[in-house]
Design an enzyme around this catalytic site. Structure first.
Site, PDB file in Angstrom:
ATOM      1  N   ASP A 310       0.869  -1.176   0.000  1.00  0.00           N
ATOM      2  CA  ASP A 310       0.000   0.000   0.000  1.00  0.00           C
ATOM      3  C   ASP A 310       0.911   1.233   0.000  1.00  0.00           C
ATOM      4  O   ASP A 310       2.092   1.125   0.334  1.00  0.00           O
ATOM      5  CB  ASP A 310      -0.882  -0.024   1.246  1.00  0.00           C
ATOM      6  CG  ASP A 310      -1.648   1.263   1.446  1.00  0.00           C
ATOM      7  OD1 ASP A 310      -2.316   1.707   0.505  1.00  0.00           O
ATOM      8  OD2 ASP A 310      -1.536   1.829   2.551  1.00  0.00           O
ATOM      9  N   ASP A 500      -1.543  -0.643   6.221  1.00  0.00           N
ATOM     10  CA  ASP A 500      -1.606   0.002   7.531  1.00  0.00           C
ATOM     11  C   ASP A 500      -2.542  -0.709   8.496  1.00  0.00           C
ATOM     12  O   ASP A 500      -2.728  -0.270   9.615  1.00  0.00           O
ATOM     13  CB  ASP A 500      -1.995   1.481   7.398  1.00  0.00           C
ATOM     14  CG  ASP A 500      -3.418   1.657   6.838  1.00  0.00           C
ATOM     15  OD1 ASP A 500      -4.125   0.643   6.709  1.00  0.00           O
ATOM     16  OD2 ASP A 500      -3.785   2.800   6.551  1.00  0.00           O
ATOM     17  N   ASP A 504      -6.727  -1.522   4.623  1.00  0.00           N
ATOM     18  CA  ASP A 504      -6.193  -2.596   3.789  1.00  0.00           C
ATOM     19  C   ASP A 504      -6.548  -3.971   4.340  1.00  0.00           C
ATOM     20  O   ASP A 504      -6.028  -4.984   3.863  1.00  0.00           O
ATOM     21  CB  ASP A 504      -4.667  -2.477   3.679  1.00  0.00           C
ATOM     22  CG  ASP A 504      -4.241  -1.190   3.006  1.00  0.00           C
ATOM     23  OD1 ASP A 504      -4.777  -0.888   1.932  1.00  0.00           O
ATOM     24  OD2 ASP A 504      -3.379  -0.482   3.556  1.00  0.00           O
TER      25      ASP A 504
END
Length: 603
Positions: A310, A500, A504
């Site tokens: 991410d 995080d 996600d």
């Protein structure tokens, strides 16, 4: 008392069995053979009884007892009247369990440090009174006094002017951190300075430290697929042992050769090496601020060859910063006007403007008649001027056309004064300083493919992806899109998703390994991922992968060497060149070497 006995039973067993053998040998030397044999038989029967109980318990749980060979060896020693050989086998087996007990205690020390810090009570402040209460009685809103040396029992906010806390047990950061009034303090941190007041924001069972402890207990109780490989090897090794023993007896006509083979065939390398090495790897990771949710996760982590990242909050710091101030007025004056108006806002972009103005030493004015439209913008009177700060739709709704060409920038926030556009503020989410080193480290460890999966605009994601030399960049993604990408990449290999831990979560769950960079929401991250970086440092991604691969390598190496040496000893014993007593001593030396090698995963 019973808990103490169960916990230290390996130590009690080795001491009793070893003492019985020593007394038996001493009496034999004095010529008191019947009494000497009684002590030797006692040692044998004591350990054999414990071993049979353990084997039956494992079989009831559907597990094959690898200790069966040791039980056969002790029973054969009693049958053939080889009491000394049987007693040495009993000491060898008890010693192996003690070695495992010692190795686990040492290997788990990184996790035990966390468990040993659990606070049992806290000092609650009610009006002018202080009362020591169990942490289970603390609720959100309670005011607590944290004394020097106390462990913070629940998550909350610092009420005093400042607090100095040691967060090393949570993050691995060795230096104390100063937390200012109103800032969050996590449970599990220790007060390293003067006593301070705090206000609890949740109950103890929901706090950061409670989540970590549940994760640690789960890690300690777990098993990895490699354990099942060891079980299968144990079945194979048992078959080999019986074949070698049968061939030895058939070739020599000496049925006592069975005992010689069984004594050196005890598969302690399989019993000890795998759990010790993997627990050592989990413990080492914990000491580095990397919590792995069990041995199975550690093994899965060791296989990773594709990593999906991410962007926001993972490769970047996750907080917007002012990158550029452009407009018709001097940048500092424009920023002063915007910062003064944003004093009335709690939005992250507004805080970024205020922080940049303060960093530049600008004197901000108190805003009057301030009004905010959440998520869109703020308007206020600043030094008699009507100031608007917000996005295109917000300033347009106030009668000002946000002309992008006038500012020369695709802005995140426009600044208007007295009904006209005077400038714009562009923001950026700064790349973490350790991001490039992390990606390079993953490639050095053999990761074949790296992918950036971001919800941000393509041009922003591509700039970061090109800088870090990712193999693929995907942008403008929803949570569902990230799940699709992880599934697609799974066709290429074992995928680790790094995020995080909150937005996600679906992608973290579907990946072979989900790794969360904790940032500020450690409790949510611990629930969402298989691996949690307690420190806010993405460099732990490569470090965790390195630790996992090394621990698995050492486990397999220990098993291979141990079983290889035992197989050679079996052949020598079957040929009649290794009597039972000497064979037992050699097998004990092999066990010690295997455990010491497995403990290398700690270093």
């Amino acid at each position: 008392m019973m808990d103490f006995a169960r916990r230290y039973w390996p130590l009690v067993l080795i001491l009793v069995s070893a003492a019985s053998v020593l007394v038996g040998v001493a009496l034999e030397l004095l010529g008191v053979t019947p009494i000497a044999n009684a002590f030797l038989v006692f040692s044998n029967i004591l350990v054999l009884s414990c071993l049979v109980i353990e084997i039956v318990g494992k079989l009831r749980q559907g597990e094959f007892g690898l200790d069966l060979i040791a039980a056969l060896a002790m029973a054969a020693a009693l049958w053939f009247g080889q009491y000394l050989a049987g007693a040495i086998v009993s000491v060898m087996y008890a010693g192996g369990h003690f070695l495992e007990f010692y190795a686990h205690r040492r290997a788990e020390s990184g996790m035990t440090d966390l468990l040993s810090r659990v606070p049992r009570s806290a000092l609650r402040i009610t009006g002018e009174e202080f009362a020591e209460v169990p942490i289970g009685a603390i609720v959100s809103g309670d005011r607590l006094l944290i004394r020097r040396g106390d462990v913070v029992p629940v998550d909350g906010q610092v009420e005093s002017a400042t607090a100095l806390v040691d967060q090393s047990a949570l993050t691995g950061e060795p230096l104390p951190v100063r937390i200012m009034q109103g800032e969050a303090v996590a449970s599990g941190a220790m007060n390293a300075g003067e006593a301070f007041d705090m206000v609890a924001s949740m109950a103890a069972k929901d706090s950061t430290y409670a989540h970590i402890l549940r994760l640690v207990e789960k890690a300690k109780a777990s098993k990895a697929p490699i354990y099942r490989v060891a079980d299968r090897m144990g079945l194979w090794f048992l078959g080999l042992t019986l074949v070698v023993a049968a061939v030895a007896v058939a070739a020599s006509g000496d049925s006592a050769r069975v005992l010689a083979v069984l004594v050196v065939a005890t598969p302690c390398p399989l019993i000890l090496a795998v759990p010790v090495a993997l627990v050592a790897g989990i413990s080492k990771a914990a000491r580095r601020g990397i919590l792995v949710k069990g041995a199975g996760v550690l093994e899965a982590l060791s296989k990773v060859d594709v990593v999906v990242f991410d962007k926001t909050g993972t490769l970047t710091v996750g907080a917007p910063e002012v990158a550029e101030v452009l407009g018709t007025q001097h940048p500092d004056e424009l920023l002063r006007l915007a910062g003064s108006a944003e004093l009335a806002s709690a939005h992250s972009l507004g805080r970024a403007i205020v922080s940049e103005a303060q960093r530049r030493g600008l004197a901000l004015s108190k805003p009057d008649q301030a009004a905010e439209v959440p998520g869109e913008g703020v308007e206020a009177l600043v030094d008699g001027r009507k100031v608007l700060v917000g996005g295109p739709a917000f300033v347009r709704s106030r009668g000002v056309e946000p002309d992008l060409s006038a500012t020369g920038v695709s802005a995140s926030a426009f600044v208007c004064a007295d009904g006209r556009l005077v400038g714009a503020v562009r923001f950026e989410d700064r790349l973490r300083p350790e991001a490039a080193r992390t990606v390079e480290g993953l490639r050095a460890l053999g990761v074949r493919r790296t992918v950036l999966a971001s919800g941000d605009r393509l041009e922003v994601a591509k700039a970061i992806g090109d800088y870090l030399q990712f193999d693929a960049v995907e942008a403008d993604l929803s949570a569902a899109d990230k799940v699709d990408i992880v599934r697609r990449e799974s066709e290429r290999g074992h995928v680790m998703m790094v995020g995080d831990g909150v937005n996600d979560a679906p992608a973290l769950a579907v990946a072979s390994v989900g790794l969360a960079v904790a940032r500020g929401n450690l409790a949510a991250a611990a629930e969402a991922a298989d691996v949690v970086l307690l420190q806010n440092d993405v460099g732990g991604v490569a470090e965790g992968l390195r630790i996992a691969r090394r621990a698995k390598s050492i486990a397999l190496q220990s098993v291979g060497v141990g079983i290889g040496l035992s197989s050679i000893a079996m052949i020598v014993a079957g040929a009649g060149f290794l009597p039972p007593v000497q064979g037992a001593l050699i097998q004990e030396a092999i066990d010690v070497a295997v455990v010491l090698n497995a403990l290398r995963a700690l270093s």
